[in-house]
Design a protein around this motif. Structure first.
Motif, short mmCIF file in Angstrom:
data_model
loop_
_atom_site.label_atom_id
_atom_site.label_comp_id
_atom_site.label_asym_id
_atom_site.label_seq_id
_atom_site.Cartn_x
_atom_site.Cartn_y
_atom_site.Cartn_z
N UNK A 1 -6.66 -17.58 -11.65
CA UNK A 1 -7.06 -16.69 -11.54
C UNK A 1 -8.20 -16.59 -10.46
N UNK A 2 -8.38 -16.81 -9.47
CA UNK A 2 -8.74 -16.13 -8.40
C UNK A 2 -8.32 -15.07 -7.49
N UNK A 3 -6.45 -15.46 -7.78
CA UNK A 3 -5.13 -14.78 -7.49
C UNK A 3 -5.43 -13.17 -8.07
N UNK A 4 -5.98 -13.46 -9.27
CA UNK A 4 -5.50 -11.87 -10.03
C UNK A 4 -6.98 -11.42 -9.44
N UNK A 5 -8.14 -12.17 -10.04
CA UNK A 5 -9.40 -11.83 -9.23
C UNK A 5 -9.03 -10.90 -8.55
N UNK A 6 -8.26 -11.33 -7.30
CA UNK A 6 -9.35 -10.84 -5.54
C UNK A 6 -7.41 -9.79 -6.11
N UNK A 7 -6.58 -9.69 -6.54
CA UNK A 7 -5.62 -8.53 -6.62
C UNK A 7 -6.17 -7.58 -7.10
N UNK A 8 -6.74 -7.45 -8.70
CA UNK A 8 -7.36 -6.54 -9.01
C UNK A 8 -8.62 -6.02 -8.02
N UNK A 9 -8.87 -6.35 -7.57
CA UNK A 9 -10.01 -5.55 -6.46
C UNK A 9 -9.60 -5.09 -4.73
N UNK A 10 -8.26 -5.86 -4.77
CA UNK A 10 -7.41 -4.44 -4.21
C UNK A 10 -6.83 -3.50 -4.49
N UNK A 11 -6.44 -3.35 -5.45
CA UNK A 11 -5.37 -2.60 -6.18
C UNK A 11 -6.52 -1.34 -6.75
N UNK B 1 0.85 -1.41 -0.11
CA UNK B 1 0.20 0.36 -0.22
C UNK B 1 1.10 1.61 0.01
N UNK B 2 1.73 1.29 0.17
CA UNK B 2 2.73 2.08 0.82
C UNK B 2 3.51 2.56 -0.72
N UNK B 3 3.82 1.61 -1.32
CA UNK B 3 4.26 2.06 -2.40
C UNK B 3 3.44 2.32 -3.31
N UNK B 4 2.29 2.11 -3.97
CA UNK B 4 0.76 2.63 -4.23
C UNK B 4 0.73 4.05 -3.59
N UNK B 5 0.74 4.39 -2.65
CA UNK B 5 0.23 5.62 -2.24
C UNK B 5 1.46 6.76 -2.87
N UNK B 6 2.86 6.60 -3.60
CA UNK B 6 4.37 6.65 -3.20
C UNK B 6 4.29 6.97 -3.93
N UNK B 7 4.06 6.17 -5.46
CA UNK B 7 4.62 6.25 -6.67
C UNK B 7 3.88 5.11 -7.16
N UNK B 8 2.24 5.64 -7.12
CA UNK B 8 1.15 4.80 -7.55
C UNK B 8 0.96 3.45 -8.47
N UNK B 9 2.58 2.68 -7.51
CA UNK B 9 2.53 1.50 -8.75
C UNK B 9 3.25 0.71 -6.92
N UNK B 10 3.56 -0.92 -7.60
CA UNK B 10 4.24 -1.81 -6.44
C UNK B 10 3.25 -2.60 -5.92
N UNK B 11 1.90 -2.15 -5.98
CA UNK B 11 0.52 -3.31 -5.35
C UNK B 11 0.55 -4.82 -5.23
N UNK B 12 0.57 -4.59 -6.64
CA UNK B 12 0.56 -6.02 -7.19
C UNK B 12 1.46 -6.86 -7.42
N UNK B 13 2.59 -6.15 -7.35
CA UNK B 13 4.04 -7.14 -7.26
C UNK B 13 4.38 -7.82 -5.99
N UNK B 14 3.80 -7.27 -5.09
CA UNK B 14 3.81 -7.26 -2.86
C UNK B 14 3.12 -8.68 -3.16
N UNK B 15 1.52 -8.32 -2.93
CA UNK B 15 0.36 -8.98 -2.80
C UNK B 15 -0.13 -10.61 -3.96
#
Length: 261
Positions: free
Chosen positions: A170-180, A142-156
């Motif tokens: 597909x459930x991994x990607x679907x869940x990550x997409x919703x979090x992002x 979340x910190x990287x997403x807020x700071x430089x607008x990216x990085x959340x998916x790579x870690x989650x």
């Protein structure tokens, strides 16, 4: 209608489809586009990437909900650390040099992409399932997403990949997409301080012209991506994600080195 930015429409469809199928942030592609092709201010580029992903990932969310490839338990758990992390990272953006952050993140993306590719090819057996929620990694994402607008998916994505509640890739990607998608909204709103709002207003005409082509393109791409990976092989998807990250790092670092920000 001003057709100056017409090429963003086909480009946006491609970008959105790729990121929706890989579960990574579209900011990885949009930040270089806004910085190096459109020559926008770095802070505006970061914010515009967040706004773009709100639309693109919003479209992807609807498709994943339709396919029932969202694990609500993991989404709710990882929103707990990612949201405060995104707020803190967003608040720091006004005090840090955006140029240096782009370079550092480009290096980080490359190292992570190579590491993930190496481990995936080298691995001869599936990782053991777990029931762990990685709170610290969630906050960092979340910190990287807020700071430089990216990085959340790579870690989650690695955190939830082998969780016992996950039924298929597909459930991994679907869940990550919703979090992002949710964290993107939080990060974009947190950046809206008076000085930044004034900068947006001063560039409002150009930004509206850009988003006229970007918004419909990411809405279309957001529908195509989840359909493409619904029945994909788990190992193949990991290799695909790795290659996408390496490609992104080359694009970012190559443009920084050749022309600067």
């Amino acid at each position: 209608m001003d057709l100056t930015y017409w090429y963003l429409f086909p480009l946006g469809i491609i970008i959105s489809a790729i990121v929706m199928s890989a579960g990574i942030s579209g900011a990885n592609f949009w930040i270089p586009v806004y910085l190096f092709i459109l020559k926008l201010d770095p802070l505006i580029s970061f914010w515009l990437a967040l706004l773009t992903m709100v639309f693109g990932f919003g479209s992807g969310v609807t498709r994943n909900l339709h396919q029932r490839t969202v694990n609500w338990y993991l989404v709710k758990k990882y929103l707990i650390p990612t949201i405060p992390g995104a707020i803190i990272g967003s608040l720091l953006t006004a005090h840090l040099d955006a140029n240096l952050l782009v370079i550092i993140f480009g290096i980080f993306v490359f190292i992570y992409g190579v590491f993930l590719l190496y481990n995936t090819i080298r691995s001869k057996q599936e990782c053991q399932q777990h029931n762990t929620i990685y709170w610290k990694f969630g906050f960092m994402a979340g910190f990287l997403k807020g700071l430089i607008a990216t990085g959340l998916g790579k870690i989650i994505v690695p955190c939830i990949w082998d969780h016992e509640r996950i039924k298929n890739p597909a459930e991994v990607i679907g869940s990550t997409v919703l979090i992002i998608f949710i964290v993107d909204i939080v990060a974009a709103l947190t950046r809206m301080n008076p000085v930044f709002v004034d900068a947006l207003l001063n560039n409002s005409e150009q930004l509206i012209d850009i988003m006229t082509f970007v918004v419909p393109s990411v809405l279309i791409g957001g529908q195509l991506g989840p359909m493409a990976i619904k029945n994909v092989n788990k190992k193949a998807l990991r290799i695909y994600i790795s290659l996408m990250l390496i490609l992104v790092s080359f694009f970012i670092l190559g443009n920084v080195g050749s022309g600067g920000i």
